[in-house]
Design an enzyme around this catalytic site. Structure first.
Site, PDB file in Angstrom:
ATOM      1  N   SER A 111      58.450  -9.466  19.991  1.00 37.86           N
ATOM      2  CA  SER A 111      58.254  -8.316  20.878  1.00 37.86           C
ATOM      3  C   SER A 111      59.147  -8.423  22.113  1.00 37.86           C
ATOM      4  O   SER A 111      60.355  -8.422  22.012  1.00 37.86           O
ATOM      5  CB  SER A 111      56.775  -8.188  21.257  1.00 37.86           C
ATOM      6  N   ASP A 246      60.290  -1.766  23.721  1.00 33.59           N
ATOM      7  CA  ASP A 246      60.432  -3.211  23.733  1.00 33.59           C
ATOM      8  C   ASP A 246      61.183  -3.625  22.466  1.00 33.59           C
ATOM      9  O   ASP A 246      61.692  -2.778  21.725  1.00 33.59           O
ATOM     10  CB  ASP A 246      59.059  -3.879  23.806  1.00 33.59           C
ATOM     11  N   ASP A 248      60.422  -4.723  19.436  1.00 33.64           N
ATOM     12  CA  ASP A 248      60.047  -4.300  18.079  1.00 33.64           C
ATOM     13  C   ASP A 248      59.538  -2.869  18.019  1.00 33.64           C
ATOM     14  O   ASP A 248      58.988  -2.447  17.000  1.00 33.64           O
ATOM     15  CB  ASP A 248      59.021  -5.264  17.473  1.00 33.64           C
ATOM     16  N   ASP A 250      57.128  -1.033  19.481  1.00 29.14           N
ATOM     17  CA  ASP A 250      55.737  -0.573  19.484  1.00 29.14           C
ATOM     18  C   ASP A 250      55.219  -0.284  20.891  1.00 29.14           C
ATOM     19  O   ASP A 250      54.057   0.089  21.059  1.00 29.14           O
ATOM     20  CB  ASP A 250      54.819  -1.558  18.752  1.00 29.14           C
TER      21      ASP A 250
END
Length: 477
Positions: A111, A246, A248, A250
């Site tokens: 992340s 961010d 990834d 999400d």
């Protein structure tokens, strides 16, 4: 490659633990053997409830992610389980495809944390794993099979295509036609996919800040540099909106026409209101404007972390038809399928960055207003947050335990002018002052960091509370 040790022994020896967003650790801790052990343990845990013939796999752009993905693939193959490899893509895109196919999935991502760390997220065929699943994975005691050399499967674009279709069907036509949207791409997993989807919705996309080196963007602690850069980009390119995520994909980072990055929980609040959500589950750290705005029949406060939000959403779904949740970082979880004018938006109970950002952009465009005007009618409650790095987790817990029983020590140590009226220990220590201001301290679940959240009737005061508190805490490290 083979190992006589069980998955539990390998995982325990690695030092890797589950945090609020999956298993996280230093890159060197995620050896091929450790990645394989997590994969075997996960599949074993899933086989207790599901028939597992295939799993889906995705990853972010961290330098260490391809090798980890290869190790996980080889472990699955050793168990006779096929792997649908979707390559680099946003976590919600992977989850959407895996849930549609009814298969478990693994996402290799850290992340927003620095590139010297990484992580693994796990999903059941019906959504994110639960805390009970985490325990099952850690205690699987499965025998490690003989492992072939790490290798990836052929990469498919099917998950990216399904994610695109989700938004082009829900937002038909070109609702963003005439809008110039700046896309801060950096090293985000969905940087090219986001550009494609925005273009499909009619936006004139201005690509900004693309980087082949990994950039750890934290949507809860936007740096002063990124704040200044946002304002400069908006002015230079005459933007209606500025968007990023961010690592990834999400957690959204949405900027208005002035380039001001909006707080994630405000973005979530506005999205939920626009979607006609009846009941919300949100962490205790989110802005109290959620209740004060009066848009929702019920708001449940939870511990920080999507598993807790998901658990609360499941309970709310027993009473309400339109349920959602979001976190202070802006990640939006849609707990109910929605229908309007013959269009359907399937439930996606995992954090998503695109739905809240696109919902606000389209809402503003259709109403002929700027993004900043959507916020104008909300109660005047402002938040700020930041983190103190390299602050021992044990020390954080000891401090908060002491301050919970003696709040005056917290007030004195942090130099707070107003007295503490009451404290909430749902997650960390959240102190409400007699003047209505809030200071919330919480140790990170996956790094030696202490996060500080604040809330006030003034943005300047909220920001000052965070800086003042972290400066005082730094003296104790």
């Amino acid at each position: 490659m083979s190992s006589a040790r069980s998955t539990t022994a390998i995982i325990n020896d690695s030092g890797i633990a589950f945090g609020t967003s999956g298993a996280r650790g230093l890159v060197e801790q995620f050896s091929d053997e450790v990645c394989a052990a997590f994969t075997v343990a996960f599949i074993t845990a899933m086989q207790a409830s599901f028939s597992v013939e295939r799993i889906a796999l995705g990853m972010d752009r961290r330098p260490s992610s391809p090798a980890m993905a290869a190790a996980c693939t080889s472990a699955a193959h050793a168990l006779g389980v096929d792997v649908d490899d979707y390559g680099v893509l946003p976590t919600p895109a992977l989850a959407l495809k895996a849930m549609a196919d009814g298969v478990p999935c693994i996402m290799i991502t850290g992340s927003h944390i620095p590139f010297d760390r990484n992580g693994i997220k796990f999903y059941r065929p019906n959504g994110e794993i639960t805390k009970a699943d985490e325990v099952a994975i850690l205690n699987a005691e499965a025998a490690m099979p003989t492992l072939p050399a790490p290798a990836r499967s052929e990469v498919s674009e099917a998950a990216n295509q399904a994610y695109t279709q989700r938004f082009t069907a829900w937002f038909p036509g070109e609702p963003l036609k005439g809008w110039r949207v700046g896309l801060y791409q950096h090293s985000a997993a969905g940087r090219d996919l986001s550009a494609h989807i925005l273009s499909e919705l009619g936006a004139d996309v201005v690509v900004l800040g693309r980087s082949e080196a990994f950039v750890p963007v934290d949507t809860e602690a936007v740096s002063d540099e990124d704040q200044a850069q946002g304002r400069a980009w908006a002015n230079q390119h005459q933007l209606q909106a500025l968007f990023s995520t961010d690592g990834d994909g999400d957690r959204p980072l949405l900027g208005d026409e002035t380039g001001t990055w909006q707080r994630g929980d405000i973005v979530g609040l506005l999205c939920a209101r626009a979607l006609g959500i009846e009941a919300l589950a949100v962490p205790v750290s989110c802005n109290t404007a959620i209740e004060a705005c009066g848009a929702f029949q019920l708001v449940e406060r939870t511990r920080i972390g999507s598993p807790y939000v998901l658990d609360s959403m499941a309970k709310l779904s027993e009473q309400f038809a339109r349920v959602a949740g979001f976190e202070a970082n802006g990640g939006f979880l849609l707990g109910s399928s929605l229908e309007t004018e013959g269009r359907k938006l399937a439930a996606l109970p995992t954090r998503d960055a695109l739905l809240p950002a696109l919902t606000l952009m389209v809402s503003a465009a259709q109403n002929g207003v700027n993004l900043s005007q959507l916020i104008a009618d909300l109660p005047a409650r402002y938040t700020a947050s930041d983190r103190l790095k390299d602050f021992a987790t044990e020390k954080s817990h000891a401090l908060l335990a002491e301050w919970q029983t003696t709040p005056t020590l917290m007030q004195q140590t942090l130099g707070l002018e107003a007295a503490i009226e009451h404290v909430d220990s749902t997650d960390g220590l959240r102190a409400t002052l007699v003047n209505g201001d809030i200071v919330h301290l919480r140790p990170s679940g996956n790094a030696p960091e202490l996060r500080c959240y604040s809330e006030s009737a003034s943005q300047a005061v909220a920001s000052t509370l965070v800086k003042q508190s972290l400066t005082a805490l730094a003296q104790l490290s």
